[in-house]
Design an enzyme around this catalytic site. Structure first.
Site, short mmCIF file in Angstrom:
data_model
loop_
_atom_site.label_atom_id
_atom_site.label_comp_id
_atom_site.label_asym_id
_atom_site.label_seq_id
_atom_site.Cartn_x
_atom_site.Cartn_y
_atom_site.Cartn_z
N ARG A 309 0.76 -1.30 0.84
CA ARG A 309 0.21 0.31 0.10
C ARG A 309 0.60 1.61 -0.12
O ARG A 309 0.67 2.53 -0.75
CB ARG A 309 -0.96 0.51 1.20
N CYS A 340 14.17 -4.60 -5.80
CA CYS A 340 15.36 -3.78 -6.88
C CYS A 340 14.09 -3.10 -7.15
O CYS A 340 14.22 -2.82 -8.73
CB CYS A 340 15.78 -4.64 -7.46
N GLU A 341 13.46 -1.90 -6.59
CA GLU A 341 12.67 -0.69 -7.33
C GLU A 341 13.13 0.13 -5.71
O GLU A 341 12.22 0.08 -4.81
CB GLU A 341 11.16 -1.32 -7.01
#
Length: 419
Positions: A309, A340-341
């Protein structure tokens, strides 16, 4: 506070032992809190004959949570085949299930019709001719379009992909009658996480006005109207809770007015998910790394595959550091996961006490749209779910996903379409 004082008082002293037995990360839900909210909801709307809550399964589709809902006499709002399966496995009867889907496939219609069917809630007038076996009881989802100002979260109704327009609604019921429908319901959903009770009151007024219009045009009588969900919870400590007593009083008066004018009134249904379970869940994780570059970062052993969220909506979830609740919030951290974000963050520039590796971090209000929205991107797996039972036991109610689960979809019979 987002988490009730009762839940916090019962949970926090137990977390070290829970961590020792089950290991982090995990979501944990409060049976006592869920039951109390259910009882409060029933009492609030007891003045409307036929009131019923249909729990939005998508909010927290765990079998043990759904058992609690059934024990409280609630139905289930489902929108997929797996959700229908869960409801039926728990013994839900056809009129215990609302099937509210959109862009519904033939496979889904056929499955919905099995085992005596369900309350079919159609999202579009074009679906009337696509239902293989048309049921005697039918409902349509109503979208008011520009007639209603949009709720901040769910957006303006005229931009939403859901529902039958105002101009189509009478014709939708006329066509349903032509296909054999003899019993009728009306549904709408125009709010999400709404804390202004007056918005929900006006939603109830709106749906009854539409019912009056359809009844006048076609001579039908609605068995129920469903005002949807959207009851909000205070995610931030400074927010005030939804004024349920005043809201229920005003909605009850609107139904009483309808009954006085017509000599009858439909039952009222709703499909609260977040309101029922949101505050009664927490994600517990361990701090495993700290990084000090352009910002200070605290890395957890959970990531947004456990709670997306904040990344998806920019949502606020309150955070406590176990054992440091009274310590000054002297540091400013981004609290992050391992994906990896760069949006894999539970909190951005949050003032918190100093956090060290090994500290246990409690992220509040994960009881709805938390675990349920998980995913497997980057090979990160969804965590276990626990229940803090009313008698104090802590029970595993869903194990964590495993690497074997991740690779299970490679187990299939070869299939090739030859040139």
């Amino acid at each position: 506070m987002p988490m009730s004082a009762s839940f916090k008082d019962r949970l926090f002293p137990r977390i070290p032992a829970i961590q020792q037995q089950f290991q982090t990360p995990f979501h944990i839900y409060d049976e006592a809190g869920i039951r109390e909210t259910g009882a409060t909801l029933i009492k609030a709307f007891s003045g409307i004959p036929g009131f019923r809550e249909f729990f939005a399964v998508k909010a927290l589709p765990n079998r043990e949570i759904l058992k609690l809902m059934k024990e409280m006499g609630f139905g289930f709002d489902c929108s997929s085949i797996p959700e229908l399966i869960q409801a039926r496995e728990l013994g839900a009867k056809p009129e215990d299930i609302m099937f509210t889907s959109n862009n519904t496939s033939q496979e889904e219609f056929e499955f919905a019709a099995k085992d005596g069917g369900c309350i079919l809630n159609l999202d579009d007038i074009s679906l009337i001719d696509k239902v293989p076996v048309f049921p005697e009881l039918i409902c349509f989802r109503y979208n008011p379009g520009p007639r209603r100002t949009g709720n901040v979260i769910i957006g303006n109704p005229e931009e939403a992909k859901y529902g039958v327009s105002h101009e189509q609604v009478v014709e939708a019921y006329r066509r349903a009658q032509a296909r054999g429908a003899k019993r009728f319901g009306l549904h709408t959903m125009v709010a999400s996480n709404e804390l202004d009770y007056t918005y929900i009151v006006e939603t109830a007024r709106m749906v009854l006005e539409v019912a009056e219009e359809v009844e006048a045009a076609l001579g039908i009588q609605f068995e129920f109207v469903n005002i949807g969900g959207g009851f909000g919870i205070p995610y931030r400590p400074e927010q005030k809770a939804l004024d349920l007593p005043t809201m229920s009083k005003e909605i009850t008066a609107i139904f009483d007015g309808f009954r006085a004018r017509h000599g009858h009134a439909p039952a009222m249904y709703m499909e609260s998910g977040r309101f029922m379970t949101g505050p009664h869940g927490a994600l517990v994780a361990t701090a495993i790394n700290s990084k000090d570059t352009y910002r200070k970062y605290i890395g957890l052993d959970a990531c947004m595959s456990s709670l997306m969220r904040p990344a998806l909506y920019g949502s606020y979830h309150h955070i406590d550091v176990l054992g440091k609740e009274g310590v000054e919030a002297s540091e400013v951290y981004d609290v992050v996961g391992s994906l990896c974000e760069n949006n894999d963050k539970f909190a951005i520039q949050r003032e918190l006490p100093p956090i060290e590796d090994g500290d246990l971090v409690v992220i509040h209000d994960s009881g709805a749209h938390g675990h349920a929205m998980g995913f497997q991107y980057n090979g990160r797996l969804r965590p276990k779910e626990l229940m803090l039972r009313a008698d104090g036991r802590v029970e595993l109610i869903r194990r964590a996903e495993t690497v074997e689960d991740y690779f299970a979809t490679y187990n299939f019979e070869p299939s090739v379409l030859k040139p």
